[in-house]
Design a protein around this motif. Structure first.
Motif, PDB file in Angstrom:
ATOM      1  N   ALA A   1      20.946  25.020  -1.704  1.00 56.23           N
ATOM      2  CA  ALA A   1      21.754  26.210  -1.441  1.00 56.23           C
ATOM      3  C   ALA A   1      21.551  27.258  -2.536  1.00 56.23           C
ATOM      4  CB  ALA A   1      23.232  25.821  -1.342  1.00 56.23           C
ATOM      5  N   TYR A   2      21.346  26.798  -3.773  1.00 56.85           N
ATOM      6  CA  TYR A   2      21.056  27.717  -4.881  1.00 56.85           C
ATOM      7  C   TYR A   2      19.805  28.538  -4.587  1.00 56.85           C
ATOM      8  CZ  TYR A   2      19.450  29.240  -9.492  1.00 56.85           C
ATOM      9  OH  TYR A   2      18.989  29.982 -10.549  1.00 56.85           O
ATOM     10  N   LEU A   3      18.766  27.877  -4.062  1.00 55.07           N
ATOM     11  CA  LEU A   3      17.518  28.584  -3.753  1.00 55.07           C
ATOM     12  C   LEU A   3      17.755  29.707  -2.753  1.00 55.07           C
ATOM     13  CD1 LEU A   3      15.143  25.479  -3.384  1.00 55.07           C
ATOM     14  CD2 LEU A   3      15.405  26.959  -5.381  1.00 55.07           C
ATOM     15  N   ALA A   4      18.607  29.455  -1.784  1.00 57.89           N
ATOM     16  CA  ALA A   4      18.907  30.483  -0.791  1.00 57.89           C
ATOM     17  C   ALA A   4      19.793  31.575  -1.374  1.00 57.89           C
ATOM     18  CB  ALA A   4      19.571  29.844   0.425  1.00 57.89           C
ATOM     19  N   ALA A   5      20.846  31.171  -2.085  1.00 58.17           N
ATOM     20  CA  ALA A   5      21.825  32.138  -2.583  1.00 58.17           C
ATOM     21  C   ALA A   5      21.244  33.086  -3.615  1.00 58.17           C
ATOM     22  CB  ALA A   5      23.035  31.400  -3.161  1.00 58.17           C
ATOM     23  N   PHE A   6      20.227  32.642  -4.387  1.00 53.41           N
ATOM     24  CA  PHE A   6      19.656  33.490  -5.435  1.00 53.41           C
ATOM     25  C   PHE A   6      18.345  34.156  -5.013  1.00 53.41           C
ATOM     26  CE2 PHE A   6      22.807  31.304  -7.854  1.00 53.41           C
ATOM     27  CZ  PHE A   6      23.134  32.166  -8.885  1.00 53.41           C
ATOM     28  N   GLY A   7      18.108  34.214  -3.708  1.00 49.97           N
ATOM     29  CA  GLY A   7      16.977  34.979  -3.206  1.00 49.97           C
ATOM     30  C   GLY A   7      15.617  34.371  -3.472  1.00 49.97           C
ATOM     31  N   GLN A   8      15.547  33.062  -3.692  1.00 48.89           N
ATOM     32  CA  GLN A   8      14.281  32.405  -3.989  1.00 48.89           C
ATOM     33  C   GLN A   8      13.782  31.550  -2.819  1.00 48.89           C
ATOM     34  OE1 GLN A   8      12.795  33.065  -6.914  1.00 48.89           O
ATOM     35  NE2 GLN A   8      14.528  34.306  -7.583  1.00 48.89           N
ATOM     36  N   TRP A   9      14.384  31.700  -1.650  1.00 46.49           N
ATOM     37  CA  TRP A   9      14.129  30.742  -0.573  1.00 46.49           C
ATOM     38  C   TRP A   9      12.680  30.758  -0.088  1.00 46.49           C
ATOM     39  CZ3 TRP A   9      16.724  26.707   1.053  1.00 46.49           C
ATOM     40  CH2 TRP A   9      16.342  26.083   2.239  1.00 46.49           C
ATOM     41  N   ASP A  10      12.141  31.921   0.264  1.00 46.59           N
ATOM     42  CA  ASP A  10      10.786  31.969   0.814  1.00 46.59           C
ATOM     43  C   ASP A  10       9.767  31.423  -0.177  1.00 46.59           C
ATOM     44  OD1 ASP A  10      11.698  32.979   3.181  1.00 46.59           O
ATOM     45  OD2 ASP A  10      11.182  35.064   2.748  1.00 46.59           O
ATOM     46  N   SER A  11       9.851  31.878  -1.422  1.00 44.69           N
ATOM     47  CA  SER A  11       8.913  31.384  -2.438  1.00 44.69           C
ATOM     48  C   SER A  11       9.087  29.889  -2.661  1.00 44.69           C
ATOM     49  CB  SER A  11       9.123  32.131  -3.763  1.00 44.69           C
ATOM     50  OG  SER A  11       8.806  33.490  -3.635  1.00 44.69           O
ATOM     51  N   ALA A  12      10.336  29.420  -2.652  1.00 52.52           N
ATOM     52  CA  ALA A  12      10.590  27.996  -2.846  1.00 52.52           C
ATOM     53  C   ALA A  12      10.009  27.171  -1.713  1.00 52.52           C
ATOM     54  CB  ALA A  12      12.097  27.746  -2.966  1.00 52.52           C
ATOM     55  N   MET A  13      10.062  27.673  -0.490  1.00 52.09           N
ATOM     56  CA  MET A  13       9.515  26.928   0.634  1.00 52.09           C
ATOM     57  C   MET A  13       7.977  26.895   0.592  1.00 52.09           C
ATOM     58  SD  MET A  13      12.025  25.587   2.147  1.00 52.09           S
ATOM     59  CE  MET A  13      12.778  25.493   0.507  1.00 52.09           C
ATOM     60  N   VAL A  14       7.358  27.959   0.102  1.00 52.38           N
ATOM     61  CA  VAL A  14       5.899  27.931  -0.090  1.00 52.38           C
ATOM     62  C   VAL A  14       5.535  26.853  -1.106  1.00 52.38           C
ATOM     63  CG1 VAL A  14       3.913  29.236  -0.938  1.00 52.38           C
ATOM     64  CG2 VAL A  14       5.583  30.348   0.555  1.00 52.38           C
ATOM     65  N   THR A  15       6.304  26.802  -2.193  1.00 51.22           N
ATOM     66  CA  THR A  15       6.076  25.760  -3.204  1.00 51.22           C
ATOM     67  C   THR A  15       6.338  24.374  -2.630  1.00 51.22           C
ATOM     68  OG1 THR A  15       6.636  27.268  -5.008  1.00 51.22           O
ATOM     69  CG2 THR A  15       6.844  24.909  -5.452  1.00 51.22           C
TER      70      THR A  15
ATOM     71  N   THR B   1      23.068  37.744  -1.371  1.00 55.32           N
ATOM     72  CA  THR B   1      22.213  37.199  -2.425  1.00 55.32           C
ATOM     73  C   THR B   1      22.794  37.499  -3.802  1.00 55.32           C
ATOM     74  OG1 THR B   1      20.242  37.451  -1.060  1.00 55.32           O
ATOM     75  CG2 THR B   1      19.908  37.235  -3.419  1.00 55.32           C
ATOM     76  N   LEU B   2      22.743  36.513  -4.682  1.00 52.71           N
ATOM     77  CA  LEU B   2      23.201  36.665  -6.062  1.00 52.71           C
ATOM     78  C   LEU B   2      22.000  36.837  -6.983  1.00 52.71           C
ATOM     79  CD1 LEU B   2      25.781  33.710  -6.077  1.00 52.71           C
ATOM     80  CD2 LEU B   2      26.237  36.122  -5.578  1.00 52.71           C
ATOM     81  N   THR B   3      22.249  37.350  -8.188  1.00 52.05           N
ATOM     82  CA  THR B   3      21.173  37.487  -9.170  1.00 52.05           C
ATOM     83  C   THR B   3      21.739  37.389 -10.579  1.00 52.05           C
ATOM     84  OG1 THR B   3      19.359  38.879  -9.973  1.00 52.05           O
ATOM     85  CG2 THR B   3      21.341  40.009  -9.204  1.00 52.05           C
ATOM     86  N   THR B   4      20.939  36.816 -11.469  1.00 56.97           N
ATOM     87  CA  THR B   4      21.305  36.760 -12.896  1.00 56.97           C
ATOM     88  C   THR B   4      20.286  37.530 -13.732  1.00 56.97           C
ATOM     89  OG1 THR B   4      20.070  34.679 -13.155  1.00 56.97           O
ATOM     90  CG2 THR B   4      22.426  34.518 -12.676  1.00 56.97           C
ATOM     91  N   GLY B   5      19.367  38.233 -13.049  1.00 53.37           N
ATOM     92  CA  GLY B   5      18.311  38.942 -13.763  1.00 53.37           C
ATOM     93  C   GLY B   5      18.850  39.945 -14.767  1.00 53.37           C
ATOM     94  N   THR B   6      19.854  40.711 -14.369  1.00 54.01           N
ATOM     95  CA  THR B   6      20.430  41.706 -15.282  1.00 54.01           C
ATOM     96  C   THR B   6      21.036  41.043 -16.507  1.00 54.01           C
ATOM     97  OG1 THR B   6      20.932  43.098 -13.367  1.00 54.01           O
ATOM     98  CG2 THR B   6      22.048  43.626 -15.440  1.00 54.01           C
ATOM     99  N   PHE B   7      21.691  39.904 -16.312  1.00 53.35           N
ATOM    100  CA  PHE B   7      22.297  39.188 -17.442  1.00 53.35           C
ATOM    101  C   PHE B   7      21.235  38.766 -18.461  1.00 53.35           C
ATOM    102  CE2 PHE B   7      23.026  34.918 -19.183  1.00 53.35           C
ATOM    103  CZ  PHE B   7      24.116  35.176 -20.011  1.00 53.35           C
ATOM    104  N   TRP B   8      20.122  38.177 -17.980  1.00 48.13           N
ATOM    105  CA  TRP B   8      19.088  37.720 -18.912  1.00 48.13           C
ATOM    106  C   TRP B   8      18.439  38.891 -19.632  1.00 48.13           C
ATOM    107  CZ3 TRP B   8      19.662  32.950 -19.993  1.00 48.13           C
ATOM    108  CH2 TRP B   8      20.032  32.019 -19.024  1.00 48.13           C
ATOM    109  N   ASN B   9      18.172  39.983 -18.904  1.00 47.32           N
ATOM    110  CA  ASN B   9      17.587  41.158 -19.542  1.00 47.32           C
ATOM    111  C   ASN B   9      18.521  41.742 -20.600  1.00 47.32           C
ATOM    112  OD1 ASN B   9      15.144  41.179 -18.089  1.00 47.32           O
ATOM    113  ND2 ASN B   9      16.104  42.226 -16.361  1.00 47.32           N
ATOM    114  N   SER B  10      19.812  41.814 -20.277  1.00 49.01           N
ATOM    115  CA  SER B  10      20.781  42.358 -21.228  1.00 49.01           C
ATOM    116  C   SER B  10      20.930  41.461 -22.449  1.00 49.01           C
ATOM    117  CB  SER B  10      22.141  42.530 -20.539  1.00 49.01           C
ATOM    118  OG  SER B  10      22.051  43.392 -19.435  1.00 49.01           O
ATOM    119  N   THR B  11      20.877  40.138 -22.225  1.00 48.08           N
ATOM    120  CA  THR B  11      21.006  39.205 -23.344  1.00 48.08           C
ATOM    121  C   THR B  11      19.864  39.364 -24.339  1.00 48.08           C
ATOM    122  OG1 THR B  11      22.156  37.601 -21.935  1.00 48.08           O
ATOM    123  CG2 THR B  11      21.168  36.772 -23.974  1.00 48.08           C
TER     124      THR B  11
END
Length: 681
Positions: free
Chosen positions: A160-174, A403-413
């Motif tokens: 569910a994390y893969l779907a919620a954080f917008g990584q689903w398509d790439s994760a399924m290719v992997t 979709t959720l994202t933590t990208g802004t948090f990591w960049n700001s950190t």
């Protein structure tokens, strides 16, 4: 009895002095070897200038072995000229590609693209891919079948994390790559393991091949695979299988040899033929151990996805690689965490299947849906949600607005750390460069190649015996004669410094974790995270904080190689016999004395094995840190990959492998010697 135990726990006396008060031969040997090496390293450039003898610091160009040219020419002949009459070598590679590509395309269509007829604009959709809800349901049901509801919840949350954080398509290719590469790696590894079990001569011949497969950098064999199979997912799958198969071969051989003789005899007594004995007795008995090999293949396959993306694998690995090139720390960490989440789910699933017990069969008179209610429910969910996805996009793909994202948090950190701690980071970096890295680099890169061959051979012979001493000297000569001496010494310097720092940090943490259950839970969680993070993910924050160069490479290597130093130290401390500890307490030892006089001496073999694994991980990571500006053998391998130069890549890769093999043999011999002195063999 107490005295006897106490004497056994006492560490061996260091051979610093003989009965006459003079240093022992061993001490004189090592001190003398170091002093001569230090003197030659310090004065090698001056000697070259004085005698106008460039050969002192660099192997003569005229005498270099042109192995890279020979390999490149041989490969070109294979690809372009070799003809078997009815077919060419290129036809063989195309046939292998077609065999692998067909199931991969089916799996990718099932998980991501859907099934189509035709190509390009004339393509017609025949059937949609499985919906994200269906795939999560299948994963949860597998976890429920393998173990219990808690594992099902964990696996469900991971997917569910893969779907919620917008990584689903790439994760399924992997995932499609994993579901193809793992069965091939497991089947191939098991087959080779069976042959090695039945033919001891084949096992002896296979062992050095497996050593090379596990120590040659991945980049090195990406080059020939790229030339032979082209750019694309098939080449990436072949590279992944080669990388992930060796542990399955080793574990299969060991597992089959470990089957009790009584079980084998029982199989013979009931009339099993040779094939039946293997498939109905040996393999079922060894299944728990074989599943450990399957687990290793899965984890190594996931560790390979980023590297394989460099030759067309796509998926999460490509996302991380793209983020690294753009220095997009948020996107890179999110994609890297998605790989970690998938690794956790697949790791726990494979472990559960490894220990799963056979359950009683249900009454065959019952209807199928009552005997298999979960399976029936999952099939119903998969069919309904997949068909509904053709009309309602939310069933086919996770809604983008949710979709959720933590990208802004990591960049700001990272930005906050750079703004507030830049001066402190630079000060620490400068001190470590001037006090540790640069002096060690000057020492190793200043060693003349001829003396380097001699000192490696003498040291290996002293520790491992003359046969391994000759082998180590021959491998070192190969590196020098290939014109890669300076690059190899840069690799040794970076590896030495990284392993030293990883050991200084990791061993105390391991000792603490081995003695304190609460610390063990916290440190264990930290180490689990470090071990499951893909190697490329370490480079992104390191480059953002420290920029490119040797210091950044060293930090990334330390983080990647820290885990075995911690784990083996904790294991060694926990493995000390409680009776010995009690004997020490009865004798009046304090907690500090018990640690230094009983636990650490008895844990020495485990500490050395941890050092061995730390070195292996450091060497493998150094090749990847070529992306952040190192000038070592890893950089040579990476340049060969970018230029598709097979010869250069293989020669540099073999040089890295030889360094790893020498280090492995020496440290393993030290661990074996330590076990013998402690009477633990």
């Amino acid at each position: 009895m107490t005295d006897g135990v106490h004497n056994r726990a006492r560490p061996a006396r260091a051979p610093t002095a003989g009965l006459s008060g003079f240093p022992s031969f061993s001490a004189v040997f090592w001190i003398g070897l170091f002093l001569v090496t230090w003197a030659l390293s310090t004065w090698s450039f001056a000697l070259y200038k004085t005698f106008d003898a460039r050969w002192i610091i660099r192997y003569p160009k005229k005498l270099e072995i042109p192995l890279d040219t020979w390999i490149s020419n041989a490969t070109n002949w294979l690809v372009e000229d070799l003809n078997f009459g009815f077919f060419t070598f290129r036809d063989v590679t195309r046939f292998i590609s077609a065999i692998i590509e067909a199931p991969y395309d089916i799996m990718r269509s099932l998980l991501v693209d859907g099934f189509m007829i035709g190509q390009g604009q004339q393509a017609i959709d025949v059937a949609p891919p499985l919906s994200w809800i269906a795939i999560i349901s299948i994963a949860v049901s597998l976890a429920l079948y393998a173990k219990d509801r808690w594992l099902a919840i964990l696996v469900g949350v991971c997917f569910a994390y893969l779907a919620a954080f917008g990584q689903w398509d790439s994760a399924m290719v992997t995932l499609a790559s994993v579901l193809i590469a793992v069965p091939i790696g497991v089947a191939g590894g098991l087959a080779l393991g069976i042959v090695a079990y039945r033919l001891p001569a084949f096992e002896r011949m296979l062992r050095p091949v497996l050593d090379l497969m596990q120590t040659v950098p991945v980049f090195a064999y990406l080059v020939p695979i790229l030339v032979l199979f082209g750019f694309g997912p098939v080449a990436a799958l072949i590279a992944t299988v080669i990388y992930a198969m060796p542990p399955m071969v080793r574990i299969s051989t060991v597992a089959l040899h470990s089957v009790p003789e009584e079980v084998i005899e029982a199989g013979r007594m009931v009339g099993c033929r040779r094939g039946q004995l293997m498939w109905k007795v040996l393999i079922p008995t060894a299944m728990p151990s074989l599943m450990v090999g399957v687990n290793q293949v899965i984890m190594l396959t996931l560790n390979m996805v980023i590297i394989a993306s460099m030759i067309g694998a796509g998926g999460l690995g490509y996302d991380v690689l793209t983020a690294l090139r753009r220095l997009d720390i948020g996107g890179g960490i999110e994609a890297g965490l998605a790989i970690v989440v998938m690794a956790i789910a697949l790791d726990r699933l494979s472990q559960a299947f490894a220990v799963r017990r056979v359950r009683p069969h249900l009454d065959p008179q019952l209807p199928f849906h009552k005997r298999h209610p979960v399976f029936t429910l999952v099939v119903a969910i998969a069919v309904f949600t997949t068909l509904a996805g053709a009309y309602l996009p939310a069933f086919r793909e996770y809604p983008a607005r949710l979709t959720l994202t933590t990208g802004t948090f990591w960049n700001s950190t990272i930005e906050w750390i750079n703004v507030n701690f830049f001066d402190s980071i630079e000060a620490v970096k400068t001190v470590l460069l001037n006090v540790l890295l640069l002096p060690v680099k000057r020492f190793f890169t200043g060693i003349p190649w001829a003396w380097g061959i001699v000192v490696v051979g003498l040291a290996a012979a002293r520790i491992c015996g003359w046969k391994l001493g000759v082998m180590a000297a021959a491998m070192t000569f190969f590196i020098a004669a290939s014109g890669l001496w300076r690059e190899a010494m840069t690799t040794v310097y970076l590896c030495s410094v990284s392993v030293l720092i990883a050991s200084v940090i990791g061993i105390p943490l391991g000792i603490w974790a081995g003695q304190n259950p609460r610390a063990n839970s916290v440190i264990g969680a930290m180490i689990d995270t470090l071990q499951t993070l893909p190697s490329f993910v370490y480079l992104i924050p390191v480059v953002m904080l420290f920029r490119v160069g040797d210091f950044s490479a060293m930090i990334a290597v330390v983080l990647y190689a820290l885990a075995p130093a911690v784990r083996y130290a904790a294991h060694g401390i926990r493995s000390v016999d409680e009776e010995l500890i009690e004997a020490g307490k009865v004798s009046g030892c304090t907690s500090r004395q018990i640690l230094w006089r009983i636990k650490l001496p008895l844990a020495a073999p485990s500490l050395l094995l941890g050092l061995n694994q730390t070195i292996m991980l450091a060497i493998s990571m150094l090749v990847i840190t070529a992306l952040v500006g190192t000038r070592d053998l890893g950089q040579e391998v990476y340049i060969a990959l970018t230029k598709a130069n097979i010869g250069q890549g293989i020669v540099a890769g073999l040089s890295v492998a030889f360094i790893a093999i020498i280090a492995d043999r020496v440290v393993t011999a030290l661990a074996r010697s330590s076990q013998q002195k402690l009477g633990l063999t």
